[in-house]
Motif scaffolding. Structure first.
Motif, PDB file in Angstrom:
ATOM      1  N   ASP A   1       0.895  -1.290   0.027  1.00 60.23           N
ATOM      2  CA  ASP A   1       0.020  -0.081  -0.170  1.00 60.23           C
ATOM      3  C   ASP A   1       1.071   1.177   0.115  1.00 60.23           C
ATOM      4  N   GLU A   2       2.207   1.200  -0.423  1.00 60.40           N
ATOM      5  CA  GLU A   2       3.015   2.249  -0.200  1.00 60.40           C
ATOM      6  C   GLU A   2       2.951   3.134  -1.653  1.00 60.40           C
ATOM      7  N   PRO A   3       2.991   4.501  -1.611  1.00 60.11           N
ATOM      8  CA  PRO A   3       2.908   5.244  -2.767  1.00 60.11           C
ATOM      9  C   PRO A   3       3.980   4.944  -3.822  1.00 60.11           C
ATOM     10  N   LYS A   4       3.769   4.985  -5.101  1.00 55.83           N
ATOM     11  CA  LYS A   4       4.746   4.478  -6.108  1.00 55.83           C
ATOM     12  C   LYS A   4       5.844   5.523  -6.168  1.00 55.83           C
ATOM     13  N   GLY A   5       5.332   6.942  -5.823  1.00 54.06           N
ATOM     14  CA  GLY A   5       6.701   7.924  -5.713  1.00 54.06           C
ATOM     15  C   GLY A   5       6.306   8.865  -7.218  1.00 54.06           C
ATOM     16  N   PRO A   6       6.952   9.909  -7.253  1.00 50.62           N
ATOM     17  CA  PRO A   6       7.018  10.703  -8.290  1.00 50.62           C
ATOM     18  C   PRO A   6       7.809   9.851  -9.312  1.00 50.62           C
ATOM     19  N   VAL A   7       7.578  10.410 -10.650  1.00 57.69           N
ATOM     20  CA  VAL A   7       8.538   9.943 -11.879  1.00 57.69           C
ATOM     21  C   VAL A   7       9.425  11.251 -12.012  1.00 57.69           C
ATOM     22  N   VAL A   8      10.681  10.948 -12.240  1.00 61.72           N
ATOM     23  CA  VAL A   8      11.840  11.924 -12.404  1.00 61.72           C
ATOM     24  C   VAL A   8      12.027  12.048 -13.812  1.00 61.72           C
TER      25      VAL A   8
ATOM     26  N   ILE B   1       8.399  15.041 -11.380  1.00 61.52           N
ATOM     27  CA  ILE B   1       9.557  15.826 -10.872  1.00 61.52           C
ATOM     28  C   ILE B   1      10.320  16.322 -12.046  1.00 61.52           C
ATOM     29  N   ALA B   2      10.377  17.303 -12.672  1.00 59.61           N
ATOM     30  CA  ALA B   2      10.707  17.958 -13.905  1.00 59.61           C
ATOM     31  C   ALA B   2      12.075  18.670 -13.759  1.00 59.61           C
ATOM     32  N   LEU B   3      13.341  18.164 -14.158  1.00 61.47           N
ATOM     33  CA  LEU B   3      14.308  19.021 -13.944  1.00 61.47           C
ATOM     34  C   LEU B   3      14.887  19.424 -15.472  1.00 61.47           C
ATOM     35  N   ALA B   4      15.360  20.403 -15.655  1.00 60.64           N
ATOM     36  CA  ALA B   4      15.871  21.103 -16.829  1.00 60.64           C
ATOM     37  C   ALA B   4      17.437  21.207 -16.803  1.00 60.64           C
ATOM     38  N   LEU B   5      18.112  20.344 -17.395  1.00 54.25           N
ATOM     39  CA  LEU B   5      19.682  20.364 -17.242  1.00 54.25           C
ATOM     40  C   LEU B   5      20.252  20.892 -18.441  1.00 54.25           C
TER      41      LEU B   5
ATOM     42  N   GLN C   1      17.173  15.882 -24.871  1.00 50.01           N
ATOM     43  CA  GLN C   1      17.344  14.421 -24.669  1.00 50.01           C
ATOM     44  C   GLN C   1      16.461  14.374 -22.893  1.00 50.01           C
ATOM     45  N   MET C   2      15.438  13.515 -23.058  1.00 49.55           N
ATOM     46  CA  MET C   2      14.694  13.095 -21.740  1.00 49.55           C
ATOM     47  C   MET C   2      15.369  12.045 -21.135  1.00 49.55           C
ATOM     48  N   VAL C   3      15.686  11.981 -19.899  1.00 48.40           N
ATOM     49  CA  VAL C   3      15.927  10.549 -19.217  1.00 48.40           C
ATOM     50  C   VAL C   3      14.746  10.652 -17.954  1.00 48.40           C
ATOM     51  N   ILE C   4      14.116   9.395 -18.128  1.00 45.30           N
ATOM     52  CA  ILE C   4      13.015   9.211 -17.314  1.00 45.30           C
ATOM     53  C   ILE C   4      13.332   7.965 -16.300  1.00 45.30           C
ATOM     54  N   ASP C   5      13.469   8.699 -14.973  1.00 44.20           N
ATOM     55  CA  ASP C   5      13.644   8.023 -13.749  1.00 44.20           C
ATOM     56  C   ASP C   5      15.007   7.215 -13.816  1.00 44.20           C
ATOM     57  N   GLY C   6      15.789   7.985 -14.644  1.00 43.44           N
ATOM     58  CA  GLY C   6      17.296   7.575 -14.755  1.00 43.44           C
ATOM     59  C   GLY C   6      17.399   6.207 -15.553  1.00 43.44           C
ATOM     60  N   SER C   7      16.512   5.690 -16.231  1.00 46.96           N
ATOM     61  CA  SER C   7      16.469   4.260 -16.924  1.00 46.96           C
ATOM     62  C   SER C   7      16.077   4.547 -18.307  1.00 46.96           C
ATOM     63  N   VAL C   8      15.442   5.475 -18.856  1.00 48.65           N
ATOM     64  CA  VAL C   8      14.943   5.198 -20.235  1.00 48.65           C
ATOM     65  C   VAL C   8      15.298   6.708 -20.844  1.00 48.65           C
ATOM     66  N   SER C   9      15.726   6.718 -22.186  1.00 44.00           N
ATOM     67  CA  SER C   9      15.956   7.956 -22.893  1.00 44.00           C
ATOM     68  C   SER C   9      15.092   7.968 -24.119  1.00 44.00           C
ATOM     69  N   VAL C  10      14.521   9.279 -24.275  1.00 39.70           N
ATOM     70  CA  VAL C  10      13.708   9.431 -25.403  1.00 39.70           C
ATOM     71  C   VAL C  10      14.141  10.978 -25.747  1.00 39.70           C
TER      72      VAL C  10
ATOM     73  N   ALA D   1       6.545   4.305 -16.205  1.00 42.86           N
ATOM     74  CA  ALA D   1       7.449   4.507 -15.196  1.00 42.86           C
ATOM     75  C   ALA D   1       6.663   4.653 -13.802  1.00 42.86           C
ATOM     76  N   ALA D   2       5.262   5.244 -13.897  1.00 47.95           N
ATOM     77  CA  ALA D   2       4.576   5.403 -12.800  1.00 47.95           C
ATOM     78  C   ALA D   2       4.064   4.107 -12.312  1.00 47.95           C
ATOM     79  N   THR D   3       4.099   3.061 -13.080  1.00 48.00           N
ATOM     80  CA  THR D   3       3.699   1.810 -12.535  1.00 48.00           C
ATOM     81  C   THR D   3       4.597   1.117 -11.589  1.00 48.00           C
TER      82      THR D   3
END
Length: 267
Positions: free
Chosen positions: A26-33, A62-66, A105-114, A129-131
């Motif tokens: 029942d823990e929340p999944k947490g935000p997608v970075v 959580i959206a970050l512009a690097l 380039q967007m990197v999603i949760d440190g794992s997927v690049s698009v 990622a939200a799942t």
């Protein structure tokens, strides 16, 4: 799909299994970075910048512009550009056994690049990622001029995998109109540009605490817990700092991209 496939092939699934098994149902999944590697000097980037600004309005992201610095030679020096951001992008590429960096380039949760301007693909990857449940619980609390940061397992017991905990300082929204370079004359809104980021320390699963000065005149701070090997993000949180901050705390191959200079070959 080339970059997406490469990143997925290097997920640390086996290492993450131990963390995931500790998470309560029942823990929340947490935000997608979502990390956008962009540049004010890149003509392909404004659509991705606009998309990140849209994502910054979402409570589950959580959206970050690097902003990188390797396009500054094109005639416009990115005011948010940083060698540290460029190094972070190269770390992701090296983790995927690639020498290629590109913008946007967007990197999603440190794992997927698009490609950051591929709206539908970005939304699909965020939804996927939200799942996935994030096994680390990250919290940020302001105490006057200080920030109290904690990381713990979202469930029972600790693990031995080494994680890196880093804090990101975000700039207030800014509209920039370059006078030179590929985007000369365009007015571009930038949200959540990373002013600075640094590693707070390592985390191995036991409850951990850090105390850091609250940055001055910043929009917000984000804290990310990330696998030291593989770069997958396993926990994250964001805290708005300004009283008026408009923040919630917590395509195809023809799309234009600009390939960055190749990383030097390692011996």
């Amino acid at each position: 799909m080339f970059f997406t496939t490469i990143f997925r092939n290097f997920l640390t699934g086996a290492a993450m299994a131990g963390f995931a098994s500790a998470a309560l149902a029942d823990e929340p999944k947490g935000p997608v970075v979502v990390e956008l590697f962009t540049s004010q000097a890149c003509s392909s980037c404004p659509p991705a910048d606009a998309l990140l600004a849209e994502l910054a309005e979402r409570g589950d992201v959580i959206a970050l512009a690097l902003h990188v610095d390797y396009w500054d030679y094109l005639g416009w020096r990115d005011m948010f550009g940083s060698p540290a951001n460029t190094r972070r992008q190269r770390d992701y590429a090296e983790g995927a056994s690639s020498r290629i960096v590109f913008t946007p380039q967007m990197v999603i949760d440190g794992s997927v690049s698009v490609v950051g301007s591929r709206r539908e693909e970005v939304f699909d990857e965020i939804a996927l990622a939200a799942t996935h449940r994030k096994p680390a619980r990250v919290a940020i609390r302001r105490d006057g001029a200080w920030l109290d940061i904690s990381v713990d397992v979202a469930g029972e017991g600790g693990r031995d995998e080494v994680l890196e905990v880093a804090m990101f300082v975000l700039e207030p929204p800014a509209t920039v109109k370059p006078t030179r370079g590929e985007n000369a004359g365009r007015r571009i809104l930038y949200r959540n540009a990373v002013r600075d980021w640094h590693v707070l320390g390592e985390w191995r699963g036991a409850p951990a605490r850090w105390r850091a000065p609250a940055p001055q005149d910043a929009e917000a701070v984000a804290v990310i817990a990330q696998m030291a090997n593989g770069r997958e993000i396993v926990g994250a949180a964001m805290l708005a700092l300004r009283a008026d901050a408009d923040l919630i705390s917590h395509s195809d191959a023809r799309d234009p991209v600009r390939l960055g200079p190749s990383a030097p070959a390692t011996q």
